[in-house]
Enzyme design. Structure first.
Site, mmCIF file in Angstrom:
data_model
loop_
_atom_site.group_PDB
_atom_site.id
_atom_site.type_symbol
_atom_site.label_atom_id
_atom_site.label_comp_id
_atom_site.label_asym_id
_atom_site.label_seq_id
_atom_site.Cartn_x
_atom_site.Cartn_y
_atom_site.Cartn_z
ATOM 1 N N GLY A 116 56.579 21.459 107.232
ATOM 2 C CA GLY A 116 57.431 22.080 106.233
ATOM 3 C C GLY A 116 56.838 21.868 104.856
ATOM 4 C CD GLN A 138 56.763 19.167 99.491
ATOM 5 O OE1 GLN A 138 57.311 19.938 100.276
ATOM 6 N NE2 GLN A 138 56.073 18.105 99.868
ATOM 7 C CB CYS A 177 56.954 13.560 102.273
ATOM 8 S SG CYS A 177 57.170 14.855 101.026
ATOM 9 C CG LEU A 178 52.424 17.747 103.615
ATOM 10 C CD1 LEU A 178 52.327 19.273 103.611
ATOM 11 C CD2 LEU A 178 51.225 17.131 104.298
ATOM 12 C CG HIS A 232 61.672 16.133 104.514
ATOM 13 N ND1 HIS A 232 61.392 14.791 104.523
ATOM 14 C CD2 HIS A 232 60.702 16.710 103.750
ATOM 15 C CE1 HIS A 232 60.308 14.565 103.784
ATOM 16 N NE2 HIS A 232 59.873 15.724 103.317
ATOM 17 C CD GLU A 233 59.832 20.491 103.830
ATOM 18 O OE1 GLU A 233 59.583 20.711 102.624
ATOM 19 O OE2 GLU A 233 59.199 19.650 104.497
ATOM 20 C CG HIS A 263 60.824 18.533 98.896
ATOM 21 N ND1 HIS A 263 60.261 17.581 98.066
ATOM 22 C CD2 HIS A 263 60.372 18.255 100.145
ATOM 23 C CE1 HIS A 263 59.504 16.769 98.777
ATOM 24 N NE2 HIS A 263 59.565 17.146 100.049
#
Length: 185
Positions: free
Chosen positions: A45, A50, A98-99, A140-141, A144
């Site tokens: 995701g 981000q 997480c990226l 999670h996304e 953001h």
């Protein structure tokens, strides 16, 4: 186009993102770029904040989890102006990454079921219920787009224990194999 992913410490990650209108210029290109950037980082995701766009947009491709969760085999979605309208079920623990936080994984509690409304890439309205890992990835996304990060779900003590690692991430003192933009560099 593969964008650099913003690291922990960047202010865009803490901002509440703005709605996207149907007339948003080059929306399909941005969606394609989000998927391309997510795949380059081996993520499941990625949210627009981000990569520096403070917009209520995120993409998901759950296929990497399909071995353990077969219903994720073809779960590839675009979420625009998403709104979680209901959370249900028992909160359960899962090790998240997480990226924007390379090399950091932590156990996070989240509700096991959600109901979310959103628009897809063609601005068709959807309201769906998700559970298990699917619900977790979506939450999670979604976070953001609300200026919330997965470390915000950790206890204050755990965050204090991670302070050095978090500072290293923001300064770029971490090995990463995808494009990133570090906040303190």
């Amino acid at each position: 186009m593969i964008y650099p992913i913003l690291s922990y410490g960047n202010n865009v990650l803490r901002a509440v993102a703005k709605d996207i209108g149907k007339d948003y210029k080059d929306l399909q290109k941005l969606i394609d770029d989000l998927f391309e950037t997510m795949y380059a980082g081996n993520g499941v995701g990625l949210a627009a904040p981000q990569i520096g766009f403070s917009l209520r947009l995120f993409v998901i491709d759950g296929n990497p989890y399909s071995k353990d969760e077969p219903k994720l085999k073809d779960f590839k979605r675009v979420f625009i102006n998403a709104e979680i309208v209901e959370e249900n079920g028992k909160k359960w623990l899962f090790n998240e990454g997480c990226l924007s936080f390379p090399k950091l994984r932590e156990d996070v509690y989240r509700p096991s079921e959600i109901k979310i409304s959103y628009y897809d890439e063609n601005f068709n309205f959807h309201q769906e219920c998700f559970d298990g890992i699917t619900a977790r990835i979506v939450q999670h996304e979604y976070d953001h787009t609300r200026g919330k990060l997965f470390v915000d779900h950790l206890s204050p003590l755990k965050r204090r224990l991670l302070k050095r690692k978090l500072n290293d991430i923001s300064k770029g003192n971490v090995d990463v194999d995808y494009k990133m933009k570090f906040s303190a560099k």
